[in-house]
Design a protein around this motif. Structure first.
Motif, PDB file in Angstrom:
ATOM      1  N   ILE A   1       0.840  -1.205   0.000  1.00 30.48           N
ATOM      2  CA  ILE A   1       0.000   0.000   0.000  1.00 30.48           C
ATOM      3  C   ILE A   1       0.875   1.256   0.000  1.00 30.48           C
ATOM      4  O   ILE A   1       0.626   2.216  -0.747  1.00 30.48           O
ATOM      5  N   GLN A   2       1.919   1.255   0.825  1.00 28.95           N
ATOM      6  CA  GLN A   2       2.797   2.423   0.905  1.00 28.95           C
ATOM      7  C   GLN A   2       3.617   2.603  -0.373  1.00 28.95           C
ATOM      8  O   GLN A   2       3.906   3.730  -0.774  1.00 28.95           O
ATOM      9  N   LEU A   3       3.990   1.509  -1.018  1.00 26.89           N
ATOM     10  CA  LEU A   3       4.691   1.610  -2.305  1.00 26.89           C
ATOM     11  C   LEU A   3       3.794   2.244  -3.362  1.00 26.89           C
ATOM     12  O   LEU A   3       4.253   3.072  -4.167  1.00 26.89           O
ATOM     13  N   ARG A   4       2.520   1.883  -3.353  1.00 32.30           N
ATOM     14  CA  ARG A   4       1.580   2.488  -4.312  1.00 32.30           C
ATOM     15  C   ARG A   4       1.410   3.979  -4.017  1.00 32.30           C
ATOM     16  O   ARG A   4       1.335   4.808  -4.931  1.00 32.30           O
ATOM     17  N   THR A   5       1.333   4.327  -2.746  1.00 39.79           N
ATOM     18  CA  THR A   5       1.230   5.736  -2.366  1.00 39.79           C
ATOM     19  C   THR A   5       2.443   6.514  -2.874  1.00 39.79           C
ATOM     20  O   THR A   5       2.312   7.606  -3.440  1.00 39.79           O
ATOM     21  N   LEU A   6       3.610   5.948  -2.676  1.00 43.14           N
ATOM     22  CA  LEU A   6       4.851   6.600  -3.092  1.00 43.14           C
ATOM     23  C   LEU A   6       4.931   6.737  -4.612  1.00 43.14           C
ATOM     24  O   LEU A   6       5.454   7.735  -5.126  1.00 43.14           O
ATOM     25  N   ALA A   7       4.401   5.756  -5.331  1.00 46.75           N
ATOM     26  CA  ALA A   7       4.454   5.789  -6.799  1.00 46.75           C
ATOM     27  C   ALA A   7       3.679   6.960  -7.376  1.00 46.75           C
ATOM     28  O   ALA A   7       3.928   7.374  -8.519  1.00 46.75           O
ATOM     29  N   GLY A   8       2.765   7.522  -6.612  1.00 49.33           N
ATOM     30  CA  GLY A   8       1.981   8.649  -7.094  1.00 49.33           C
ATOM     31  C   GLY A   8       2.670   9.986  -6.945  1.00 49.33           C
ATOM     32  O   GLY A   8       2.106  11.014  -7.336  1.00 49.33           O
ATOM     33  N   LEU A   9       3.878  10.015  -6.376  1.00 46.05           N
ATOM     34  CA  LEU A   9       4.591  11.279  -6.172  1.00 46.05           C
ATOM     35  C   LEU A   9       5.600  11.511  -7.288  1.00 46.05           C
ATOM     36  O   LEU A   9       6.183  10.557  -7.825  1.00 46.05           O
TER      37      LEU A   9
END
Length: 291
Positions: free
Chosen positions: A192-200
């Motif tokens: 989940i956190q990797l997906r969040t980071l991918a949006g930056l």
């Protein structure tokens, strides 16, 4: 004759370094005891050789202790030349232990759990006493942290709590990604956190925040200026501070408050510019408000 595996040669060298550390720490305590010099501790326990022994040879985890934290033993001990010489030998042994440990972390990091479990058995008296109270596992950082010493004779010491709040390390998005991938990348919360980071965007700066416990700081005022011209020096004193003296007496000391202040008295730093909620909770990484 069989050739010893490299990892066991490294372990044998670390065991020898640990033995020297324990032996030199005990020699320091014995030498200070014989000096009959003055001492003071922040605790209610008497500032005697037994307290000093406990402070210098506390290498153990307590049940539930955070592995990143270490226990403090705030005290001042007047030291003659013989004591200062023994202190130098202890700190040299600590440095050698840290260097040997760093080599093992580089070459065979899988040995670390075994080290924490096995080294205490090399000194049965220490292990037998501590095992019964849940302290049988070694805390490596408490082994190698140096014992503070004043570099010259001191006229007075002023102790004060230092509350820095939290440290902030600036990171890139790629730095944060590498840190997440070093965790269990199959775990749902990490994905989940990797997906969040991918949006930056890659260019966005991030901040990793590490809470810091209050610590005691000693402000030393020297009888004469040092070679560098300084007449005072501040140092953190998580372990007993040894103060060189020719007469066995401590300088003038203040009595600091029993507990650190509940709130910081200094102005807030750049952490005020961070969002209230972490972007990556597993790593305590935040976004900046003024993006």
């Amino acid at each position: 004759m069989t050739t010893q595996a490299p990892e066991y040669r490294l372990l044998a060298k670390l065991e020898a370094a640990f033995d020297r550390l324990v032996e030199r720490a005990e020699a320091l305590v014995d030498t200070w005891r014989l000096s009959n010099a003055e001492s003071w501790t922040f605790e209610t326990a008497p500032a005697d050789a037994a307290w000093l022994h406990r402070a210098l040879l506390d290498f153990w985890y307590q049940d539930g202790q955070d592995g990143r934290s270490t226990r403090s033993y705030i005290g001042l001990f007047a030291a003659n030349e013989a004591v200062m010489e023994k202190l130098g030998a202890v700190n040299a042994a600590k440095k050698a232990f840290a260097e040997q440990l760093a080599e093992i972390r580089r070459e065979v990091p899988g040995l670390i759990p075994e080290i924490k479990a096995v080294l205490p058995f090399r000194h049965p008296a220490l292990h037998a006493h501590l095992h019964g109270v849940g302290l049988a596992r070694l805390h490596l950082k408490q082994c190698w942290r140096a014992i503070p010493a004043a570099p010259a004779e001191v006229s007075r010491i002023r102790l004060a709590w230092y509350t820095s709040g939290r440290s902030i390390k600036r990171l890139s998005v790629r730095d944060a990604e590498r840190m997440l991938l070093a965790l269990d990348s199959d775990a749902a919360h990490v994905r989940i956190q990797l997906r969040t980071l991918a949006g930056l965007p890659d260019s966005e700066p991030l901040a990793q925040v590490q809470p810091q416990a209050p610590l005691m700081r000693a402000n030393l005022f020297f009888r004469e200026p040092l070679d560098n011209g300084h007449s005072r020096q501040a140092m953190n004193v998580a372990l007993p501070l040894f103060v060189p003296t020719a007469n066995g007496q401590l300088p003038d000391i203040n009595q600091p408050p029993r507990h650190p202040p509940e709130k910081r008295t200094r102005a807030k730093r750049s952490d005020a510019r961070l969002e209230d909620t972490p972007l990556l909770p597993s790593l305590r990484i935040y976004r900046y408000r003024d993006r």
